[in-house]
Design a protein around this motif. Sequence first.
Motif, PDB file in Angstrom:
ATOM      1  N   ILE A  79     -19.873  53.896  41.022  1.00  0.00           N
ATOM      2  CA  ILE A  79     -19.476  53.343  39.721  1.00  0.00           C
ATOM      3  C   ILE A  79     -18.948  51.924  39.888  1.00  0.00           C
ATOM      4  CG2 ILE A  79     -17.805  53.576  37.819  1.00  0.00           C
ATOM      5  CD1 ILE A  79     -18.063  56.660  38.254  1.00  0.00           C
ATOM      6  N   GLN A  80     -18.130  51.712  40.919  1.00  0.00           N
ATOM      7  CA  GLN A  80     -17.608  50.373  41.184  1.00  0.00           C
ATOM      8  C   GLN A  80     -18.755  49.397  41.449  1.00  0.00           C
ATOM      9  OE1 GLN A  80     -14.367  50.249  44.094  1.00  0.00           O
ATOM     10  NE2 GLN A  80     -14.046  52.415  43.638  1.00  0.00           N
ATOM     11  N   LEU A  81     -19.719  49.816  42.264  1.00  0.00           N
ATOM     12  CA  LEU A  81     -20.863  48.943  42.560  1.00  0.00           C
ATOM     13  C   LEU A  81     -21.613  48.581  41.278  1.00  0.00           C
ATOM     14  CD1 LEU A  81     -22.290  50.628  45.791  1.00  0.00           C
ATOM     15  CD2 LEU A  81     -21.066  48.448  45.629  1.00  0.00           C
ATOM     16  N   PHE A  82     -21.858  49.574  40.440  1.00  0.00           N
ATOM     17  CA  PHE A  82     -22.589  49.324  39.197  1.00  0.00           C
ATOM     18  C   PHE A  82     -21.847  48.318  38.317  1.00  0.00           C
ATOM     19  CE2 PHE A  82     -23.180  50.232  34.676  1.00  0.00           C
ATOM     20  CZ  PHE A  82     -24.533  49.956  34.550  1.00  0.00           C
ATOM     21  N   PHE A  83     -20.555  48.547  38.089  1.00  0.00           N
ATOM     22  CA  PHE A  83     -19.831  47.668  37.168  1.00  0.00           C
ATOM     23  C   PHE A  83     -19.580  46.286  37.758  1.00  0.00           C
ATOM     24  CE2 PHE A  83     -19.272  51.560  34.795  1.00  0.00           C
ATOM     25  CZ  PHE A  83     -19.416  51.107  33.495  1.00  0.00           C
ATOM     26  N   LEU A  84     -19.407  46.179  39.060  1.00  0.00           N
ATOM     27  CA  LEU A  84     -19.285  44.853  39.671  1.00  0.00           C
ATOM     28  C   LEU A  84     -20.600  44.082  39.516  1.00  0.00           C
ATOM     29  CD1 LEU A  84     -17.223  45.693  42.861  1.00  0.00           C
ATOM     30  CD2 LEU A  84     -16.475  44.266  40.945  1.00  0.00           C
ATOM     31  N   CYS A  85     -21.724  44.775  39.649  1.00  0.00           N
ATOM     32  CA  CYS A  85     -23.023  44.116  39.426  1.00  0.00           C
ATOM     33  C   CYS A  85     -23.159  43.688  37.967  1.00  0.00           C
ATOM     34  CB  CYS A  85     -24.162  45.043  39.840  1.00  0.00           C
ATOM     35  SG  CYS A  85     -24.321  45.230  41.630  1.00  0.00           S
ATOM     36  N   CYS A  86     -22.668  44.511  37.047  1.00  0.00           N
ATOM     37  CA  CYS A  86     -22.693  44.129  35.624  1.00  0.00           C
ATOM     38  C   CYS A  86     -21.874  42.859  35.393  1.00  0.00           C
ATOM     39  CB  CYS A  86     -22.135  45.263  34.757  1.00  0.00           C
ATOM     40  SG  CYS A  86     -23.216  46.691  34.614  1.00  0.00           S
ATOM     41  N   VAL A  87     -20.699  42.784  36.004  1.00  0.00           N
ATOM     42  CA  VAL A  87     -19.859  41.594  35.864  1.00  0.00           C
ATOM     43  C   VAL A  87     -20.588  40.378  36.440  1.00  0.00           C
ATOM     44  CG1 VAL A  87     -17.710  40.481  36.615  1.00  0.00           C
ATOM     45  CG2 VAL A  87     -17.677  42.863  35.853  1.00  0.00           C
ATOM     46  N   LEU A  88     -21.225  40.544  37.586  1.00  0.00           N
ATOM     47  CA  LEU A  88     -21.960  39.427  38.190  1.00  0.00           C
ATOM     48  C   LEU A  88     -23.104  38.950  37.298  1.00  0.00           C
ATOM     49  CD1 LEU A  88     -22.185  40.218  41.993  1.00  0.00           C
ATOM     50  CD2 LEU A  88     -21.291  38.155  40.919  1.00  0.00           C
ATOM     51  N   VAL A  89     -23.863  39.872  36.761  1.00  0.00           N
ATOM     52  CA  VAL A  89     -24.969  39.494  35.873  1.00  0.00           C
ATOM     53  C   VAL A  89     -24.426  38.748  34.649  1.00  0.00           C
ATOM     54  CG1 VAL A  89     -26.769  40.396  34.333  1.00  0.00           C
ATOM     55  CG2 VAL A  89     -26.539  41.288  36.663  1.00  0.00           C
ATOM     56  N   ALA A  90     -23.346  39.269  34.065  1.00  0.00           N
ATOM     57  CA  ALA A  90     -22.744  38.612  32.903  1.00  0.00           C
ATOM     58  C   ALA A  90     -22.232  37.216  33.269  1.00  0.00           C
ATOM     59  CB  ALA A  90     -21.608  39.466  32.339  1.00  0.00           C
TER      60      ALA A  90
END
Length: 120
Positions: A79-90
């Motif tokens: 979950i952390q990996l997914f949301f950190l990737c979301c933050v990076l994309v944003a």
Amino acid sequence: MTIIAAILVALVAVEHIYILILEMFMWTTPRALKAFGTSKAFAEESKSLAANQGLYNGFLAAGLFWGLFHPDAAVGHQIQLFFLCCVLVAAIYGGVTAKKSILTVQGLPALVALAFVLAT
């Protein structure tokens, strides 16, 4: 390493809660005007759009906290990996389309946290 990764993820989450507060509740204040480089007139006109953006930042923070406190550490890690990737994309999108400083202010902390989470 795990403790450092958790601290970094928590810092990224807290940063997004701060952004939520700025965008949802303080959008027309001098602090938010300065942070986002907007005028008072623009802020008044875009209040509802900013509140919507703030809500999305809150979802990012919620996801990161969910990952940190999930009872199954392996699931929490994913979950952390997914949301950190979301933050990076944003951050990349915002840096390219809106304000370059987003890359540094939001993207860099997420990238560092992601590197530490991947290393654990």
